[in-house]
Design an enzyme around this catalytic site. Structure first.
Site, short mmCIF file in Angstrom:
data_model
loop_
_atom_site.label_atom_id
_atom_site.label_comp_id
_atom_site.label_asym_id
_atom_site.label_seq_id
_atom_site.Cartn_x
_atom_site.Cartn_y
_atom_site.Cartn_z
N THR A 1 48.03 18.97 15.66
CA THR A 1 47.73 19.08 14.15
C THR A 1 48.84 18.20 13.52
O THR A 1 48.39 17.98 12.22
CB THR A 1 47.80 20.39 13.57
N LYS A 2 49.81 17.58 14.12
CA LYS A 2 50.80 16.93 13.25
C LYS A 2 50.46 15.37 13.29
O LYS A 2 49.66 14.95 13.77
CB LYS A 2 52.37 17.08 14.14
N ASN A 3 51.42 14.76 12.50
CA ASN A 3 51.15 13.25 12.38
C ASN A 3 51.26 12.39 13.90
O ASN A 3 50.52 11.50 14.03
CB ASN A 3 52.23 12.62 11.61
#
Length: 369
Positions: free
Chosen positions: A180-182
């Protein structure tokens, strides 16, 4: 269906994974692990960077390095993911929860002095949505009381506070590369060390309590069990995947920022009409576009928007529930009300944000609410 999140693949992940396999070492701390760690040290200014299997692992290493013992107190924001507190609870700490600020979910630094006692060992700050806490004030308070500052920078890759990258300001920091992170590696994390006192021991804890890293550098003629620790380092498979993401980090960030600013500009009138607050745009800090959130006027309004967007095949979600009210910790909390944390628990709504998102479709639907 527009999901809340969709992992982005650069196209080179499997190529680098195959290369890692061909190199004959996939257990960890090999070619790709070293490439990733060197990048983070050179690009972000960390004195030492160690890949971990998760941000939770990185936080647990922080708790070990801080030498947290039963009865020690650690100040943690209530509005955060459970790992922020759990890592220190596992070491026996008593968690002293701090409230959020009125205008954003970050820790309210003006409360810190009132929460510090002679048992306080550390302050853990969470840079929510990748936006920096007030680090000048926090570091000044911590230094005045000889307290460690640990940055939970799970969401904050590439964000800065003034001239420094987040994660390079406190004594230690933890990052996440969850999908879910960049930038992602499926699961995965990073421990950043900025205080020389902790570097050697961090390597030992990382390597199951052994001085194996020193042995392979030729600094000792044998290695053995010298301290506590665990198997925190990830495999070369995870590191190889992450390296493909790192190579594209500038492109990923550029695209996410374009999406963030599109949301911010397109929803101004809609938000005003419904008494909804848009995520504040940072002034002294940078925005890494990890997420775009709004704060609704009530839980009922937030729930109505979620259901409305779901009917349009768009998934929007709320976020954390106040940890001081959690089933696990509510009976251990000191009873203080934390109204801002509860406000964000009840009213914050996150809109879809990922590389390749059709943000116009989201906006076109949401303004009809």
């Amino acid at each position: 269906m527009i999901p809340f999140n969709k992992p982005y693949f650069t196209g080179k992940e499997t190529k680098y994974i195959e290369d890692a396999v061909k190199r004959g070492m996939i257990s960890g701390n090999g070619y790709y692990t070293k490439k990733c760690q060197t990048y983070f040290q050179e690009s972000f200014g960390f004195k030492k960077a160690l890949l971990t299997t998760s941000c939770t692992d990185a936080l647990e290493m922080c708790a070990m390095l801080a030498n947290i013992k039963p009865g020690d107190e650690v100040i943690v924001p209530s509005y955060t993911f459970v790992s922020t507190a759990l890592a220190f609870v596992r070491q026996g700490a008593n968690i002293v929860f701090a409230d959020s600020k009125t205008d954003n979910p970050n820790i309210d630094e003006t409360q810190l002095e009132t929460l510090i006692t002679n048992k306080t060992k550390a302050i853990v700050v969470v840079h929510y949505a990748g936006v920096a806490c007030n680090m000048d004030t926090i570091m000044a308070i911590a230094n005045a009381h000889s307290i460690l500052v640990i940055e939970d920078a799970a969401q904050a890759i590439c964000s800065r506070y003034k001239e420094k990258y987040l994660g390079a300001i406190g004594h230690m920091a933890a990052f996440s590369f969850h999908e879910t992170k960049n930038i992602i590696s499926g699961e995965g994390g990073l421990l950043a060390i900025n205080d020389d006192r902790f570097i050697n021991r961090a390597e030992i804890i990382w390597e199951k309590g052994t001085n194996r890293a020193e042995f392979f550098r030729g600094e000792v003629n044998k290695y053995g069990w010298v301290d506590t620790g665990s198997s925190f380092l990830p495999s070369e498979i995870i590191a190889a995947f992450l390296w493909a993401q790192i190579e594209n980090i500038d492109n990923i960030q550029k695209k996410r920022l374009q999406l963030w600013h599109y949301y911010n500009n397109a929803l101004v009138n809609w938000a005003h009409a419904h008494d909804i607050k848009l995520m504040p745009e940072p002034e002294k800090e940078t925005n890494n576009a990890h997420m775009f959130y709004v704060v609704c006027k009530s839980m009922a309004q937030r729930d109505a928007i979620i259901e409305y967007l779901k009917s349009k095949n768009i998934l929007s979600v709320f976020h954390y529930l106040s940890l001081h009210k959690s089933q696990f910790y509510k009976n251990k909390h000191d009873g203080r009300a934390l109204p801002n944390s509860d406000k964000f628990s009840e009213r914050l709504l996150r809109l879809p944000m990922f590389y390749g998102l059709d943000a116009k479709k989201v906006v076109d639907n949401i303004i009809l609410f």
